[in-house]
Motif scaffolding. Structure first.
Motif, PDB file in Angstrom:
ATOM      1  N   PHE A 143       0.852  -1.292   0.102  1.00  0.00           N
ATOM      2  CA  PHE A 143      -0.073   0.004   0.044  1.00  0.00           C
ATOM      3  C   PHE A 143       1.030   1.167  -0.016  1.00  0.00           C
ATOM      4  CE2 PHE A 143      -2.665   3.124   2.438  1.00  0.00           C
ATOM      5  CZ  PHE A 143      -3.722   3.118   1.339  1.00  0.00           C
ATOM      6  N   TRP A 144       0.632   2.088  -0.749  1.00  0.00           N
ATOM      7  CA  TRP A 144       1.373   3.343  -1.061  1.00  0.00           C
ATOM      8  C   TRP A 144       0.738   4.518  -1.533  1.00  0.00           C
ATOM      9  CZ3 TRP A 144       6.676   1.495  -0.679  1.00  0.00           C
ATOM     10  CH2 TRP A 144       7.584   2.443  -0.972  1.00  0.00           C
ATOM     11  N   ASP A 145       0.657   5.533  -0.660  1.00  0.00           N
ATOM     12  CA  ASP A 145      -0.100   6.895  -1.166  1.00  0.00           C
ATOM     13  C   ASP A 145      -1.641   6.465  -1.642  1.00  0.00           C
ATOM     14  OD1 ASP A 145       2.133   8.397  -0.441  1.00  0.00           O
ATOM     15  OD2 ASP A 145       2.817   8.110  -2.535  1.00  0.00           O
ATOM     16  N   LEU A 146      -2.357   5.761  -0.935  1.00  0.00           N
ATOM     17  CA  LEU A 146      -3.704   5.325  -1.116  1.00  0.00           C
ATOM     18  C   LEU A 146      -3.761   4.263  -2.054  1.00  0.00           C
ATOM     19  CD1 LEU A 146      -5.558   8.781  -0.726  1.00  0.00           C
ATOM     20  CD2 LEU A 146      -4.968   7.195   0.965  1.00  0.00           C
ATOM     21  N   GLY A 147      -2.685   3.794  -2.687  1.00  0.00           N
ATOM     22  CA  GLY A 147      -2.980   2.822  -3.988  1.00  0.00           C
ATOM     23  C   GLY A 147      -1.786   1.782  -3.813  1.00  0.00           C
ATOM     24  N   PHE A 148      -0.849   2.003  -4.596  1.00  0.00           N
ATOM     25  CA  PHE A 148       0.319   1.308  -4.711  1.00  0.00           C
ATOM     26  C   PHE A 148       1.352   2.066  -5.371  1.00  0.00           C
ATOM     27  CE2 PHE A 148      -2.702  -0.185  -8.213  1.00  0.00           C
ATOM     28  CZ  PHE A 148      -2.098   0.493  -9.015  1.00  0.00           C
ATOM     29  N   PRO A 149       2.645   1.623  -5.459  1.00  0.00           N
ATOM     30  CA  PRO A 149       3.541   2.286  -6.050  1.00  0.00           C
ATOM     31  C   PRO A 149       3.503   2.791  -7.322  1.00  0.00           C
ATOM     32  CG  PRO A 149       4.648   0.514  -4.634  1.00  0.00           C
ATOM     33  CD  PRO A 149       3.261   0.188  -4.957  1.00  0.00           C
ATOM     34  N   ALA A 150       4.144   3.995  -7.887  1.00  0.00           N
ATOM     35  CA  ALA A 150       4.053   4.630  -9.060  1.00  0.00           C
ATOM     36  C   ALA A 150       4.567   3.556 -10.143  1.00  0.00           C
ATOM     37  CB  ALA A 150       4.399   5.910  -9.121  1.00  0.00           C
ATOM     38  N   LEU A 151       5.589   2.954  -9.841  1.00  0.00           N
ATOM     39  CA  LEU A 151       6.224   1.906 -10.724  1.00  0.00           C
ATOM     40  C   LEU A 151       5.290   0.806 -11.101  1.00  0.00           C
ATOM     41  CD1 LEU A 151       8.836   0.813 -12.104  1.00  0.00           C
ATOM     42  CD2 LEU A 151       9.094  -0.494 -10.052  1.00  0.00           C
ATOM     43  N   LEU A 152       4.306   0.290 -10.251  1.00  0.00           N
ATOM     44  CA  LEU A 152       3.242  -0.653 -10.830  1.00  0.00           C
ATOM     45  C   LEU A 152       2.436   0.295 -11.825  1.00  0.00           C
ATOM     46  CD1 LEU A 152       2.017  -3.262 -10.875  1.00  0.00           C
ATOM     47  CD2 LEU A 152       0.761  -2.862  -8.830  1.00  0.00           C
ATOM     48  N   LYS A 153       1.987   1.386 -11.510  1.00  0.00           N
ATOM     49  CA  LYS A 153       1.042   2.104 -12.590  1.00  0.00           C
ATOM     50  C   LYS A 153       1.602   2.306 -13.609  1.00  0.00           C
ATOM     51  CE  LYS A 153      -2.322   4.630 -14.037  1.00  0.00           C
ATOM     52  NZ  LYS A 153      -2.488   4.420 -15.405  1.00  0.00           N
ATOM     53  N   ILE A 154       3.110   2.697 -13.782  1.00  0.00           N
ATOM     54  CA  ILE A 154       3.920   2.698 -14.978  1.00  0.00           C
ATOM     55  C   ILE A 154       3.875   1.487 -15.860  1.00  0.00           C
ATOM     56  CG2 ILE A 154       6.401   2.877 -15.780  1.00  0.00           C
ATOM     57  CD1 ILE A 154       6.764   4.893 -13.650  1.00  0.00           C
ATOM     58  N   TYR A 155       4.032   0.029 -15.201  1.00  0.00           N
ATOM     59  CA  TYR A 155       3.893  -1.127 -15.742  1.00  0.00           C
ATOM     60  C   TYR A 155       2.657  -1.246 -16.442  1.00  0.00           C
ATOM     61  CZ  TYR A 155       3.232  -6.121 -16.287  1.00  0.00           C
ATOM     62  OH  TYR A 155       2.602  -7.394 -16.663  1.00  0.00           O
ATOM     63  N   ILE A 156       1.674  -0.774 -15.752  1.00  0.00           N
ATOM     64  CA  ILE A 156       0.014  -0.990 -16.056  1.00  0.00           C
ATOM     65  C   ILE A 156      -0.055  -0.052 -17.355  1.00  0.00           C
ATOM     66  CG2 ILE A 156      -2.102  -0.486 -15.718  1.00  0.00           C
ATOM     67  CD1 ILE A 156      -1.586  -1.271 -12.713  1.00  0.00           C
ATOM     68  N   PRO A 188     -13.330   2.887   3.251  1.00  0.00           N
ATOM     69  CA  PRO A 188     -12.870   2.113   2.111  1.00  0.00           C
ATOM     70  C   PRO A 188     -12.475   2.950   0.792  1.00  0.00           C
ATOM     71  CG  PRO A 188     -15.162   1.550   2.441  1.00  0.00           C
ATOM     72  CD  PRO A 188     -14.797   2.478   3.592  1.00  0.00           C
ATOM     73  N   GLU A 189     -13.101   3.837   1.108  1.00  0.00           N
ATOM     74  CA  GLU A 189     -12.687   4.856  -0.350  1.00  0.00           C
ATOM     75  C   GLU A 189     -11.159   5.252  -0.241  1.00  0.00           C
ATOM     76  OE1 GLU A 189     -13.888   7.726   3.019  1.00  0.00           O
ATOM     77  OE2 GLU A 189     -14.692   5.682   2.323  1.00  0.00           O
ATOM     78  N   LEU A 190     -10.513   5.226   1.020  1.00  0.00           N
ATOM     79  CA  LEU A 190      -9.195   5.786   0.965  1.00  0.00           C
ATOM     80  C   LEU A 190      -8.224   4.505   0.515  1.00  0.00           C
ATOM     81  CD1 LEU A 190      -8.952   7.590   4.541  1.00  0.00           C
ATOM     82  CD2 LEU A 190      -9.301   8.219   2.226  1.00  0.00           C
ATOM     83  N   GLU A 191      -8.741   3.528   0.256  1.00  0.00           N
ATOM     84  CA  GLU A 191      -7.966   2.387  -0.189  1.00  0.00           C
ATOM     85  C   GLU A 191      -8.358   2.137  -1.770  1.00  0.00           C
ATOM     86  OE1 GLU A 191      -5.868  -0.706  -1.777  1.00  0.00           O
ATOM     87  OE2 GLU A 191      -8.205  -0.893  -1.823  1.00  0.00           O
ATOM     88  N   GLN A 192      -7.233   2.566  -2.639  1.00  0.00           N
ATOM     89  CA  GLN A 192      -7.672   2.482  -4.037  1.00  0.00           C
ATOM     90  C   GLN A 192      -6.827   1.686  -4.976  1.00  0.00           C
ATOM     91  OE1 GLN A 192      -9.760   4.718  -5.692  1.00  0.00           O
ATOM     92  NE2 GLN A 192     -10.367   4.944  -3.700  1.00  0.00           N
ATOM     93  N   GLY A 193      -5.722   0.861  -4.298  1.00  0.00           N
ATOM     94  CA  GLY A 193      -4.927   0.088  -4.945  1.00  0.00           C
ATOM     95  C   GLY A 193      -5.720  -1.345  -5.321  1.00  0.00           C
ATOM     96  N   SER A 194      -6.524  -1.801  -4.512  1.00  0.00           N
ATOM     97  CA  SER A 194      -7.380  -3.167  -4.849  1.00  0.00           C
ATOM     98  C   SER A 194      -8.468  -2.538  -5.665  1.00  0.00           C
ATOM     99  CB  SER A 194      -8.001  -3.726  -3.345  1.00  0.00           C
ATOM    100  OG  SER A 194      -8.568  -5.219  -3.925  1.00  0.00           O
TER     101      SER A 194
END
Length: 189
Positions: free
Chosen positions: A88-101, A141-147
């Motif tokens: 969990f990172w900044d309400l979601g996940f690390p930016a690196l995973l978003k870059i992969y996506i 739950p709105e604060l958890e955006q990764g899942s």
């Protein structure tokens, strides 16, 4: 043999609680799977900006989907099981995973768009998200955006089922973090 893709975004490496969950998951995975681990920290991925973005657009428009630039997208599309592991990172996940996506979101490889609308082209029967969180987000739950993001993404890519296994509250006062992580590892198995 079935193909499992492990998208490893465990920023803390071997010290990562999320990595411990992933190790437990893969230790229990049936031998019918061949596992490919993609260590995002070692891949040198960058955001889609400037000429790097425009080159990608030209390749897609000209139908050059076999270009090496799209190897990650083809790898994801071929997997029978996809496992994302990220804290969990900044309400979601690390930016690196978003870059992969961003890298794997390729029209004609991982998703399609036609008169029916958007539809996934990936063949994975299951998408699993393994994560650790310092806090607990059941009350908010709105604060958890990764899942939530990966749940939507699994539909976008056409994956079958989606499962999130989370170790919550690891940094919370009065919580036995070792016990919480142990329980999450058992769930991951």
């Amino acid at each position: 043999m079935k193909q499992a893709l492990f998208v490893d975004c465990c920023i803390r490496g071997e010290q990562s609680g999320t990595r411990k969950m992933a190790d437990a998951f893969f230790a229990a995975l049936p031998d019918a799977y061949e596992v490919t681990r993609l260590d995002l920290m070692q891949e040198g991925l960058g955001p889609l900006v400037g000429e790097y973005f425009w080159e990608r657009e030209r390749l897609i428009q000209s139908g050059e989907l076999s270009h090496d630039r799209f190897r990650y997208a083809r790898q994801l599309a071929r997997a029978d099981l996809v496992v994302f592991a990220a804290p969990f990172w900044d309400l979601g996940f690390p930016a690196l995973l978003k870059i992969y996506i961003e890298q794997v979101s390729v029209d004609g490889i991982t998703f399609g768009c036609d008169a029916r609308g958007l539809h996934g082209l990936c063949r994975a029967e299951h998408c699993v998200f393994l994560t650790t969180r310092g806090g607990c987000y059941k009350a908010q739950p709105e604060l958890e955006q990764g899942s939530r993001y990966l749940d939507a993404l699994h539909t976008f890519f056409g994956f079958g089922d989606y499962t999130c296994v989370a170790a919550d509250g690891l940094d919370s006062e009065g919580v036995d973090a070792s016990a919480v992580l142990e329980k999450a590892c058992r769930q991951a198995q």
